[in-house]
Design a protein around this motif. Structure first.
Motif, PDB file in Angstrom:
ATOM      1  N   UNK A 153       0.824  -1.204   0.000  1.00  0.00           N
ATOM      2  CA  UNK A 153       0.000   0.000   0.000  1.00  0.00           C
ATOM      3  C   UNK A 153       0.862   1.259   0.000  1.00  0.00           C
ATOM      4  N   UNK A 154       1.950   1.225   0.760  1.00  0.00           N
ATOM      5  CA  UNK A 154       2.854   2.373   0.783  1.00  0.00           C
ATOM      6  C   UNK A 154       3.596   2.516  -0.546  1.00  0.00           C
ATOM      7  N   UNK A 155       3.975   1.398  -1.146  1.00  0.00           N
ATOM      8  CA  UNK A 155       4.788   1.435  -2.362  1.00  0.00           C
ATOM      9  C   UNK A 155       4.006   1.910  -3.576  1.00  0.00           C
ATOM     10  N   UNK A 156       2.770   1.447  -3.728  1.00  0.00           N
ATOM     11  CA  UNK A 156       2.047   1.747  -4.972  1.00  0.00           C
ATOM     12  C   UNK A 156       0.639   2.257  -4.757  1.00  0.00           C
ATOM     13  N   UNK A 157       0.259   2.497  -3.506  1.00  0.00           N
ATOM     14  CA  UNK A 157      -1.046   3.078  -3.244  1.00  0.00           C
ATOM     15  C   UNK A 157      -2.186   2.085  -3.190  1.00  0.00           C
ATOM     16  N   UNK A 158      -1.874   0.798  -3.337  1.00  0.00           N
ATOM     17  CA  UNK A 158      -2.921  -0.226  -3.336  1.00  0.00           C
ATOM     18  C   UNK A 158      -2.369  -1.481  -2.676  1.00  0.00           C
ATOM     19  N   UNK A 159      -3.014  -1.940  -1.609  1.00  0.00           N
ATOM     20  CA  UNK A 159      -2.492  -3.081  -0.853  1.00  0.00           C
ATOM     21  C   UNK A 159      -2.894  -4.419  -1.423  1.00  0.00           C
ATOM     22  N   UNK A 160      -2.524  -4.677  -2.678  1.00  0.00           N
ATOM     23  CA  UNK A 160      -2.869  -5.963  -3.288  1.00  0.00           C
ATOM     24  C   UNK A 160      -1.873  -7.032  -2.848  1.00  0.00           C
ATOM     25  N   UNK A 161      -2.229  -8.292  -3.065  1.00  0.00           N
ATOM     26  CA  UNK A 161      -1.422  -9.404  -2.547  1.00  0.00           C
ATOM     27  C   UNK A 161      -0.846 -10.306  -3.623  1.00  0.00           C
ATOM     28  N   UNK A 162      -1.050  -9.971  -4.908  1.00  0.00           N
ATOM     29  CA  UNK A 162      -0.626 -10.908  -5.945  1.00  0.00           C
ATOM     30  C   UNK A 162       0.890 -10.947  -6.143  1.00  0.00           C
ATOM     31  N   UNK A 178     -10.265 -10.706  -0.913  1.00  0.00           N
ATOM     32  CA  UNK A 178      -9.532  -9.795  -0.049  1.00  0.00           C
ATOM     33  C   UNK A 178     -10.296  -9.508   1.245  1.00  0.00           C
ATOM     34  N   UNK A 179     -11.604  -9.584   1.223  1.00  0.00           N
ATOM     35  CA  UNK A 179     -12.422  -9.336   2.400  1.00  0.00           C
ATOM     36  C   UNK A 179     -13.495 -10.418   2.502  1.00  0.00           C
ATOM     37  N   UNK A 180     -13.243 -11.475   3.301  1.00  0.00           N
ATOM     38  CA  UNK A 180     -12.045 -11.741   4.105  1.00  0.00           C
ATOM     39  C   UNK A 180     -10.894 -12.226   3.224  1.00  0.00           C
ATOM     40  N   UNK A 181      -9.683 -12.114   3.754  1.00  0.00           N
ATOM     41  CA  UNK A 181      -8.500 -12.534   3.009  1.00  0.00           C
ATOM     42  C   UNK A 181      -8.483 -14.059   2.887  1.00  0.00           C
ATOM     43  N   UNK A 182      -8.496 -14.545   1.654  1.00  0.00           N
ATOM     44  CA  UNK A 182      -8.567 -15.986   1.386  1.00  0.00           C
ATOM     45  C   UNK A 182      -7.606 -16.301   0.250  1.00  0.00           C
TER      46      UNK A 182
END
Length: 331
Positions: A153-162, A178-182
């Motif tokens: 989130x800090x690096x690119x403005x979006x806290x993605x997990x891929x 993502x909500x819930x994280x699965x």
């Protein structure tokens, strides 16, 4: 690790570490290929190289400091409140009640920044794995994922997990929700090789996200769903032909490909040399191809690099199988 990982929750505080001042560890975390053409923000896999290294030492003074960063050409902040590694580690320490701990961090960038290969993710995961190991935290690595996403989130403005999920767990990963994280770890053919070429052009992740279409037609969405399902099925069935047929993106690639010089020309070259598929790694500018063997993967990278040289663009290239181990202690 179970195939299905349920929602991540904070784990109980860890007892005081036996390490005194000077105790330390060196960790490597791998680069990743996110999206995997048709799986925007939900698919990714780890590769063996390149990657980043973090050296973390326990100090006698509470708080986190960053004493050295190499390989970044001075682009990354030394301020621990602004660096993705230290920020994610601080979130982790807060969650386990260890704000008393003093840490010094060295970050050694062994991969290019802004490459589309999860550079910030590799650094963040290396830092989190280092502190987890230093403290003897043997809980499931899934507990680190929310903190790694804070770094994204800090690096690119979006806290993605891929990117962070495959860097953390290794292998091929699906973020089902993502909500819930699965998060689901997928199987893959053992003989599948990845050929990666990073052209020396600038495609910032934030800007690359902003040009993506916000509205899509239902028929395009249906096509994309079918391709994602086909890719996942091909991975489970060990069907490389099905994997290749499914790796088509009609939503994101048509827009992002405009930022990559001669993208479609490079795809044509790769496919003529026997690539299974070809696409953009993450937000680019790196491109990647799946190949059935190492020789084919090497021929692809050589051909693409030669072409880029001919149009006055430098490049780096990597050939790797899918990395199933994720981060590792190297010192």
């Amino acid at each position: 690790m179970e195939d299905k990982i349920q929602e991540a929750k904070s784990h109980p505080a860890i007892k005081a570490s036996p390490l005194g001042g000077g105790g330390g560890i060196q960790v490597f975390a791998p680069a990743t290929v996110a999206n995997v053409v048709c799986g925007f923000d939900v698919l990714g896999f780890a590769v063996n190289e390149p990657g980043d290294e973090v050296i973390m030492r326990v100090t006698n003074k509470p708080g986190i400091t960053i004493s050295k960063i190499t390989g970044d050409d001075g682009r990354l902040p030394m301020d621990p409140a602004k660096n993705t590694v230290s920020v994610s580690v601080q979130h982790y320490l807060n969650s386990i009640g260890r704000t008393d701990l003093g840490l010094d961090i060295e970050l050694h960038k062994r991969m290019p920044i802004g490459s589309g290969l999860g550079s910030s993710s590799a650094s963040t995961v290396a830092g989190l794995y280092a502190i987890k190991t230093l403290l003897g935290d043997d809980t499931d690595p899934i507990n680190l994922l929310p903190f790694a996403m804070k770094g994204e989130e800090m690096a690119c403005g979006h806290g993605h997990a891929d990117n962070v999920a495959p860097a953390l767990f290794g292998g091929f990963v699906l973020i089902r929700s993502y909500e819930p994280l699965d998060v689901v770890r997928l199987p893959h053919p053992e003989g599948l090789y990845c050929a990666i070429v990073f052209p020396d052009v600038d495609v910032p992740t934030r800007e690359a996200r902003q040009i993506i279409r916000k509205n899509i037609q239902m028929k395009d969405a249906v096509t994309q769903w079918g391709n994602i399902a086909g890719l996942v099925s091909g991975l489970f069935m060990n069907d490389i032909d099905l994997i290749g047929r499914s790796m088509k993106d009609i939503l994101v690639e048509p827009v992002r490909s405009m930022l990559i010089p001669d993208f479609y020309k490079m795809r044509e070259m790769a496919m003529e040399l026997g690539a299974v598929s070809f696409g953009i790694s993450g937000s680019g500018p790196s491109v990647f191809a799946f190949a059935r063997d190492e020789d084919t993967a090497n021929r692809i990278t050589e051909k693409l690099q030669k072409h880029l040289t001919e149009i006055s663009i430098g490049s780096n290239a990597y050939v790797s199988t899918i990395n199933d181990k994720g981060p590792r202690v190297i010192g």
